[in-house]
Design a protein around this motif. Structure first.
Motif, PDB file in Angstrom:
ATOM      1  N   ASN A  26      -2.314  72.958 -13.571  1.00 45.54           N
ATOM      2  CA  ASN A  26      -2.059  74.153 -14.373  1.00 45.54           C
ATOM      3  C   ASN A  26      -0.782  74.030 -15.194  1.00 45.54           C
ATOM      4  N   ILE A  27      -0.497  72.832 -15.650  1.00 45.92           N
ATOM      5  CA  ILE A  27       0.702  72.631 -16.462  1.00 45.92           C
ATOM      6  C   ILE A  27       0.557  73.400 -17.768  1.00 45.92           C
ATOM      7  N   ALA A  28       1.645  74.030 -18.202  1.00 43.85           N
ATOM      8  CA  ALA A  28       1.621  74.823 -19.426  1.00 43.85           C
ATOM      9  C   ALA A  28       2.087  73.999 -20.622  1.00 43.85           C
ATOM     10  N   THR A  29       1.787  74.510 -21.794  1.00 44.56           N
ATOM     11  CA  THR A  29       2.087  73.780 -23.025  1.00 44.56           C
ATOM     12  C   THR A  29       3.568  73.397 -23.138  1.00 44.56           C
ATOM     13  N   ASN A  30       4.443  74.291 -22.720  1.00 44.98           N
ATOM     14  CA  ASN A  30       5.876  74.044 -22.882  1.00 44.98           C
ATOM     15  C   ASN A  30       6.519  73.318 -21.703  1.00 44.98           C
ATOM     16  N   ASP A  31       5.708  72.978 -20.715  1.00 48.45           N
ATOM     17  CA  ASP A  31       6.265  72.371 -19.496  1.00 48.45           C
ATOM     18  C   ASP A  31       6.597  70.900 -19.696  1.00 48.45           C
ATOM     19  N   TYR A  32       7.680  70.489 -19.074  1.00 52.93           N
ATOM     20  CA  TYR A  32       8.052  69.088 -18.967  1.00 52.93           C
ATOM     21  C   TYR A  32       7.834  68.629 -17.530  1.00 52.93           C
ATOM     22  N   ILE A  33       7.763  67.333 -17.344  1.00 51.40           N
ATOM     23  CA  ILE A  33       7.590  66.747 -16.019  1.00 51.40           C
ATOM     24  C   ILE A  33       8.870  65.996 -15.678  1.00 51.40           C
ATOM     25  N   THR A  34       9.422  66.326 -14.524  1.00 52.54           N
ATOM     26  CA  THR A  34      10.699  65.755 -14.126  1.00 52.54           C
ATOM     27  C   THR A  34      10.600  65.192 -12.712  1.00 52.54           C
ATOM     28  N   TRP A  35      11.219  64.058 -12.511  1.00 51.00           N
ATOM     29  CA  TRP A  35      11.238  63.438 -11.181  1.00 51.00           C
ATOM     30  C   TRP A  35      12.677  63.317 -10.681  1.00 51.00           C
ATOM     31  N   TYR A  36      12.829  63.623  -9.393  1.00 52.55           N
ATOM     32  CA  TYR A  36      14.112  63.483  -8.717  1.00 52.55           C
ATOM     33  C   TYR A  36      13.945  62.569  -7.507  1.00 52.55           C
ATOM     34  N   GLN A  37      15.040  61.931  -7.132  1.00 47.36           N
ATOM     35  CA  GLN A  37      15.088  61.062  -5.964  1.00 47.36           C
ATOM     36  C   GLN A  37      16.139  61.623  -5.015  1.00 47.36           C
ATOM     37  N   GLN A  38      15.826  61.630  -3.725  1.00 49.47           N
ATOM     38  CA  GLN A  38      16.812  62.122  -2.765  1.00 49.47           C
ATOM     39  C   GLN A  38      16.913  61.209  -1.560  1.00 49.47           C
ATOM     40  N   PHE A  39      18.142  60.792  -1.268  1.00 51.53           N
ATOM     41  CA  PHE A  39      18.432  60.038  -0.058  1.00 51.53           C
ATOM     42  C   PHE A  39      18.852  61.025   1.025  1.00 51.53           C
ATOM     43  N   PRO A  40      18.723  60.635   2.286  1.00 56.52           N
ATOM     44  CA  PRO A  40      19.085  61.541   3.390  1.00 56.52           C
ATOM     45  C   PRO A  40      20.510  62.053   3.264  1.00 56.52           C
ATOM     46  N   SER A  41      20.656  63.346   3.476  1.00 54.61           N
ATOM     47  CA  SER A  41      21.965  64.020   3.479  1.00 54.61           C
ATOM     48  C   SER A  41      22.702  63.890   2.152  1.00 54.61           C
ATOM     49  N   GLN A  42      21.964  63.717   1.066  1.00 52.78           N
ATOM     50  CA  GLN A  42      22.557  63.711  -0.273  1.00 52.78           C
ATOM     51  C   GLN A  42      21.776  64.670  -1.155  1.00 52.78           C
ATOM     52  N   GLY A  43      22.387  65.063  -2.269  1.00 51.06           N
ATOM     53  CA  GLY A  43      21.672  65.892  -3.215  1.00 51.06           C
ATOM     54  C   GLY A  43      20.675  65.079  -4.011  1.00 51.06           C
ATOM     55  N   PRO A  44      19.617  65.712  -4.505  1.00 51.02           N
ATOM     56  CA  PRO A  44      18.648  65.002  -5.347  1.00 51.02           C
ATOM     57  C   PRO A  44      19.313  64.425  -6.594  1.00 51.02           C
ATOM     58  N   ARG A  45      18.736  63.332  -7.081  1.00 48.41           N
ATOM     59  CA  ARG A  45      19.266  62.688  -8.280  1.00 48.41           C
ATOM     60  C   ARG A  45      18.184  62.667  -9.339  1.00 48.41           C
ATOM     61  N   PHE A  46      18.492  63.138 -10.529  1.00 50.15           N
ATOM     62  CA  PHE A  46      17.557  63.112 -11.647  1.00 50.15           C
ATOM     63  C   PHE A  46      17.194  61.667 -11.976  1.00 50.15           C
ATOM     64  N   ILE A  47      15.880  61.393 -12.066  1.00 52.07           N
ATOM     65  CA  ILE A  47      15.445  60.039 -12.400  1.00 52.07           C
ATOM     66  C   ILE A  47      14.946  59.954 -13.833  1.00 52.07           C
ATOM     67  N   ILE A  48      13.967  60.798 -14.160  1.00 53.69           N
ATOM     68  CA  ILE A  48      13.313  60.649 -15.448  1.00 53.69           C
ATOM     69  C   ILE A  48      12.593  61.938 -15.790  1.00 53.69           C
ATOM     70  N   GLN A  49      12.386  62.147 -17.069  1.00 55.03           N
ATOM     71  CA  GLN A  49      11.691  63.342 -17.541  1.00 55.03           C
ATOM     72  C   GLN A  49      10.851  62.982 -18.751  1.00 55.03           C
ATOM     73  N   GLY A  50       9.684  63.618 -18.848  1.00 56.70           N
ATOM     74  CA  GLY A  50       8.836  63.343 -20.001  1.00 56.70           C
ATOM     75  C   GLY A  50       7.933  64.513 -20.326  1.00 56.70           C
ATOM     76  N   TYR A  51       7.357  64.454 -21.515  1.00 60.21           N
ATOM     77  CA  TYR A  51       6.423  65.494 -21.944  1.00 60.21           C
ATOM     78  C   TYR A  51       5.005  64.931 -22.103  1.00 60.21           C
ATOM     79  N   LYS A  52       4.883  63.777 -22.741  1.00 60.21           N
ATOM     80  CA  LYS A  52       3.578  63.132 -22.868  1.00 60.21           C
ATOM     81  C   LYS A  52       3.767  61.635 -23.047  1.00 60.21           C
ATOM     82  N   THR A  53       2.701  60.921 -22.936  1.00 60.12           N
ATOM     83  CA  THR A  53       2.596  59.459 -23.052  1.00 60.12           C
ATOM     84  C   THR A  53       3.510  58.765 -22.049  1.00 60.12           C
TER      85      THR A  53
END
Lengths: 113, 113
Positions: A26-53
């Motif tokens: 149900n992704i919307a037209t204006n939505d982006y896709i973002t991935w985060y990585q998290q190691f134990p006892s640490q905050g998530p880290r932004f990895i990558i973001q995209g809209y298409k392709t």
């Protein structure tokens, strides 16, 4: 934010390429896709973001098909240090309740020697 | 550029006490969000501040509050601590209006006994 579904866990061996797929029907037209990585006892880290392709940076690649109902995070030649939880988020980050980030359960990636 | 910093890193409190956690965002970032992470509930959004104004709040009781100062530094306060408040509290900052690319601090590990 659009609901996402991703595998709970994955195992891989050092040196292999790992692909983690996230479904977001149900992704919307204006939505982006973002991935985060998290190691134990640490905050998530932004990895990558995209809209298409395809988007690539020094850490990973993100593949998004034309219908955008899924996306695949690709990690080339993983090492033991890539063992972490990977979260897929979908949203525009601007409007209404989407102003908060909703993290699902994520995918626990375990890289074996 | 320095990352997001949180103080203290570890804290032990007794039930009924109150606690204040501090977060310094990346220089130039004006949005600060707070999250609670527990093994059972995962990462849950607490609230978000932008230019000293709370713009969104998660589904937490009124015992959880926060504020942001003119230099974008933020604090969160939990009053009348309960055992279930034991968690990793994470602060994240972002530069602009979008929350999709956030930078997380190392977190504060709060233990309530």
């Amino acid at each position: 934010l659009a609901k996402t579904t991703q595998p709970i866990s994955m195992d891989s061996y050092e040196g292999q390429e790992v692909n983690i797929t996230c479904s977001h029907n149900n992704i919307a037209t204006n939505d982006y896709i973002t991935w985060y990585q998290q190691f134990p006892s640490q905050g998530p880290r932004f990895i990558i973001q995209g809209y298409k392709t395809k988007v690539t940076n020094e850490v990973a690649s993100l593949f998004i098909p034309a219908d955008r109902k899924s996306s695949t995070l690709s990690l080339p030649r993983v090492s033991l240090s890539d063992t972490a939880v990977y979260y897929c988020l979908v949203g525009d980050g601007f409007s209404g309740s989407a102003r908060q980030l909703t993290f699902g359960s994520g995918t626990q990636l375990t890289v074996l020697p | 550029k320095a990352g997001v910093t949180q103080t203290p890193r570890y804290l032990i409190k007794t039930r009924g006490q109150q606690v204040t956690l501090s977060c310094s965002p990346i220089s130039g970032h004006r949005s600060v969000s707070w999250y609670q992470q527990t093994p059972g509930q995962g990462l849950q959004f607490l609230f978000e501040y932008f230019s000293e104004t709370q713009r969104n709040k998660g589904n937490f009781p009124g015992r959880f509050s926060g504020r942001q100062f003119s230099n974008s530094r933020s604090e969160m306060n939990v009053s009348t601590l309960e055992l279930g408040d034991s968690a990793l509290y994470l602060c994240a900052s972002s530069f602009g209006q979008s929350l999709l690319e956030q930078y997380f601090g190392p977190g504060t590990r709060l233990t309530v006994t």
